[in-house]
Design a protein around this motif. Structure first.
Motif: not given
Length: 242
Positions: A207-231
């Protein structure tokens, strides 16, 4: 294939955790390996088994897990081509702290600790590089336990996605595609969470447009978002990997 045949020294470049070794040292290591084919579903060792060998993944994929008090297996490592793994311990008779299961068939090289000790005694440069490899493995383990303990399930999942991108990511028009097909249950086993919890968090990230699923594979669109959450501490990719 004869499981006791010696592996010939090859000219392939080192990958995975074996990058700690120079070409010359890696050749020495390969000269004492013994080849063994591995089949999917095979358990190579259990917690408590004697840790008298190192293993080098030539092809295929292994899962290294830790058994929790309730009997659940938490995945700590996904070993693939180029990864060296083992638990050398100079004190007494070492035993494995984890389990190793084959999740993709292939071939490994086995290194007897007695043969390894001879190399360490004979070649000081190899001994130094081996210490670097041990330091890398300890740091990888420490950072994974840090992710599981300090930043909650959301932080652990974000860190896991970053690690998967570093280990199995390929460029994609939408970001970084994780080339390893992995389901929500497997993701949950890697962070000690329930599948329902992972489903909920991934739904929020979509919903936050951070990831999507493409043909059963995960695609990370916003790496900075992930880095912020996990410090994210910007560890080198040799450490921040599965």
């Amino acid at each position: 294939m004869n499981p006791t045949a010696r592996i010939p020294i090859c000219n392939e470049g080192t990958e995975g955790t074996a990058r700690c070794f120079s070409a010359d040292s890696f050749a020495k290591l390969q000269s004492i390996m013994y080849r063994k084919t591995i089949e999917k579903g095979t358990v190579l060792f259990w917690e408590g088994d004697p840790a008298d060998k190192l293993l080098f993944v030539r092809s295929g994929r292994l899962r290294i897990t830790k058994t929790s008090d309730n009997g659940r297996h938490i995945t700590l490592y996904l070993l693939q081509n180029g990864d060296l793994y083992g638990q050398p311990d100079p004190s007494g008779k070492p035993v494995h702290s984890f389990n190793a299961e084959v999740i993709e068939p292939g071939e490994i090289g086995l290194i007897q600790m007695a043969d390894l000790e001879v190399l360490l005694w004979q070649h000081g440069d190899f001994a130094i590089e081996f210490m670097k490899w041990m330091g890398l493995m300890h740091r990888m383990t420490q950072t994974k336990f840090r992710d599981l303990m300090l930043y909650g399930k959301s932080g652990a999942l974000c860190s896991l996605l970053i690690r998967l991108c570093n280990s199995n990511g390929v460029p994609d028009s939408d970001g970084t595609l994780i080339s390893l097909k992995i389901n929500h249950t497997e993701l949950a086993d890697m962070i000690g969470a329930s599948r329902e919890c992972v489903n909920r968090m991934l739904s929020e990230y979509r919903k936050e447009n951070v990831i999507l699923v493409k043909d059963g594979y995960l695609v990370v669109k916003d790496m900075d978002y992930l880095r912020k959450i996990c410090r994210c501490e910007s560890c080198p990719k040799e450490v921040c990997r599965m």
